[in-house]
Design an enzyme around this catalytic site. Structure first.
Site, PDB file in Angstrom:
ATOM      1  N   HIS A   1       7.763   0.100   6.404  1.00 19.89           N
ATOM      2  CA  HIS A   1       6.702  -0.309   5.475  1.00 19.89           C
ATOM      3  C   HIS A   1       6.884  -1.776   5.048  1.00 19.89           C
ATOM      4  CE1 HIS A   1       3.784   0.404   2.105  1.00 19.89           C
ATOM      5  NE2 HIS A   1       4.482  -0.574   1.557  1.00 19.89           N
ATOM      6  N   GLU A   2       8.053  -2.083   4.528  1.00 19.84           N
ATOM      7  CA  GLU A   2       8.301  -3.465   4.082  1.00 19.84           C
ATOM      8  C   GLU A   2       8.283  -4.407   5.294  1.00 19.84           C
ATOM      9  OE1 GLU A   2       8.009  -3.902   1.006  1.00 19.84           O
ATOM     10  OE2 GLU A   2       8.287  -1.812   0.398  1.00 19.84           O
TER      11      GLU A   2
ATOM     12  N   HIS B   1       4.817  -5.506   5.777  1.00 23.49           N
ATOM     13  CA  HIS B   1       4.486  -6.613   4.865  1.00 23.49           C
ATOM     14  C   HIS B   1       5.068  -7.931   5.403  1.00 23.49           C
ATOM     15  CE1 HIS B   1       2.652  -4.423   1.576  1.00 23.49           C
ATOM     16  NE2 HIS B   1       3.713  -3.659   1.363  1.00 23.49           N
TER      17      HIS B   1
ATOM     18  N   GLU C   1      -1.374  -3.916   1.811  1.00 20.90           N
ATOM     19  CA  GLU C   1      -1.013  -2.506   1.981  1.00 20.90           C
ATOM     20  C   GLU C   1      -1.585  -1.949   3.282  1.00 20.90           C
ATOM     21  OE1 GLU C   1       1.033  -0.110   0.126  1.00 20.90           O
ATOM     22  OE2 GLU C   1       1.737  -2.132  -0.255  1.00 20.90           O
TER      23      GLU C   1
HETATM   24 ZN    ZN Z   1       3.700  -1.923   0.111  1.00 20.38          ZN
END
Ligand code: ZN
Length: 498
Positions: free
Chosen positions: A264-265, A268, A294
């Protein structure tokens, strides 16, 4: 002041803002990672000074003059120059539209509210927090009028977080989710659950750290430009497109927790690293909005990371990191386990399918609070009723109910919907990506380079050169929530054999 002088002022202010931000972020990063426990005082003083200097820069009459000059010769500017002037002008306006005394009073209130919320959550008593929340709601209704007196108050607040998004769009979006997903979750509840007990065997942090290094390699995160650290709550912090940091948290009794945090990170970080050099050191650097950000992190985490081809591609390697823990587990079992659907109480621990319903509860409550159709005292009862209705769970106490998230105590109303929108944008991007290329062949070989190239071309590279709505249009076309409900229905119908 002529055009060139105005552009020089703009460039100078933005470089200084970058420097103050970088200093402030470094202090923050140090505080949450390696700084010894009782050392926060000096960093707090330094942060206060930096914030003051930033405020001075933004309210400098020379900047106001430069922005006025550039507004006057808008048509002669390049896209890069025009967007900088627009965004900086907007930021200056945002800073000065709330009267100073009210702003001070509000800052003190949020400071107090954060503390009261912590204690109320610990004691699981909404009544303790109620007076603060009443004041926060009143302030935000008033601020909404300063932001945009022509809009309904909640629309004005939504626009602060995800520009261009309003209740008309969100009502349609959440209605589509409610109609398709509530029955899907009920149907899954009738089916036997996959065995996920092997996820909770003992996974030493040291082996998980090596596994994180491998995952970063799969995401093609160049370790000379992207670092990884450890914090209680994982996050991503960017300095420039050549210096991004992510963090994770290792739970030795749950291998999937850090695994999906890193992906997830990493999503980003991927976004930040792919932004064009042209916008660095300007107010257009960094991802364009929270919803779009997101959409990228969740794309890598859920759409790619929890897909069968991806799990099958990395599982043999994963077994090398955890030979004892996963020796008797197949890739298919692992894939099913990390897609287990379980309606639960806590948003941040929710699975991919039920997650957006947690957001929907908050959306409905915020909308009613800010519109004045719900009183603060009735929040717990409404919260518990909606959790039962959408997720089928009984909320045992306020700690695990309406007091679980910190957002309201910080004065954030209108922020939550971006979490769900991001997931929906991602599903629509997948639909378009599949039209353009073979997505799953390369992913099934552990090769994400083409997925990343597509996202870079449609989303990442622009930074703030386009507005959030333009980015969504560019990558998704006309926003259509059925792409998201179709994606979820197809995925979970297969997993649960519905
Ligand atoms: Zn996030």
């Amino acid at each position: 002041m002529d055009k060139n002088e105005a552009l020089a002022v703009l460039a100078d202010v933005q470089r200084k803002l970058f420097a103050f931000n970088a200093a402030s972020s470094s202090l923050y990063l140090d505080g949450v990672t390696v700084a010894p426990k009782d050392t926060s005082e000096g960093r707090g003083v330094a942060q206060g000074v930096l914030a003051g200097e930033q405020h001075k820069l933004m309210t400098d009459p020379a900047l106001a003059e430069a922005l006025a000059v550039l507004e006057g010769c808008r048509d002669e500017l390049t896209l890069l120059q025009r967007r900088q002037a627009e965004e900086l002008g907007r930021a200056v306006k945002q800073l000065t539209r709330i009267p100073a005394e009210e702003y001070m009073e509000y800052a003190m209130l949020t400071n107090e509210a954060s503390d009261v919320w912590h204690r109320a959550k610990e004691a699981s008593g909404f009544e303790m927090f109620r007076p603060c929340l009443e004041k926060l709601v009143a302030f935000n209704r008033k601020f909404a009028g300063y932001y945009d007196p022509d809009k309904a108050p909640y629309d004005a607040l939504l626009d602060e977080y995800e520009r261009g998004v309003d209740m008309a769009q969100l009502d349609g979006f959440f209605a589509a989710l409610r109609e398709k997903l509530v029955p899907l979750i009920r149907a899954i509840g009738e089916k036997p659950q996959p065995d996920d007990s092997f996820l909770h065997r003992h996974y030493p942090a040291e082996a998980q750290r090596r596994f994180s290094d491998y995952l970063m390699e799969v995401l093609d995160l160049d370790r000379t430009h992207c670092g990884i650290g450890e914090t209680e709550h994982p996050f991503t912090l960017e300095f420039t497109n050549k210096d991004v940091r992510i963090t994770t948290n290792y739970k030795e009794d749950d291998v999937s927790s850090s695994m999906y945090s890193v992906i997830h990170e990493g999503g980003h970080a991927r976004y930040e690293l792919d932004i064009t050099d042209d916008v660095q050191y300007t107010c257009l650097a960094g991802g364009v909005s929270m919803g779009v950000h997101e959409s990228q992190s969740r794309f890598y985490e859920n759409i790619i990371g929890r897909s069968r081809p991806f799990v099958e591609a990395i599982f043999p390697k994963m077994k090398e990191f955890f030979p004892e823990q996963l020796g008797d587990v197949t890739a298919e079992q692992f894939w099913r386990a990390v897609n287990k659907v379980e309606p639960s109480l806590i948003r941040t621990e929710a699975d991919e399918l039920t997650y957006c319903l947690h957001v929907m509860v908050r959306y409905e409550i915020e909308k009613a609070l800010i519109s004045g159709t719900l009183e603060v005292k009735d929040v717990p009862e409404t919260w518990n009723r909606l959790y039962k209705e959408y997720l089928g769970v009984d909320v045992p106490d306020d700690r695990r109910g309406c007091l679980q998230d910190s957002h309201w105590s910080g004065g954030s109303f209108g922020y939550f919907p971006s979490y769900a929108l991001g997931s929906a944008y991602g599903a629509q991007m997948l639909r378009n990506m599949e039209k353009d290329m073979d997505v799953w062949g390369p992913v099934g070989r552990g090769d994400l380079s083409q997925v990343t190239a597509w996202l870079t071309e449609k989303v990442h590279k622009f930074g703030g050169l386009k507005t959030p709505a333009q980015i969504v249009e560019n990558a998704c076309g006309v926003f259509d929530p059925t792409a998201y409900t179709d994606y979820l229905t197809k995925k979970y119908t297969e997993i649960y054999g519905l």
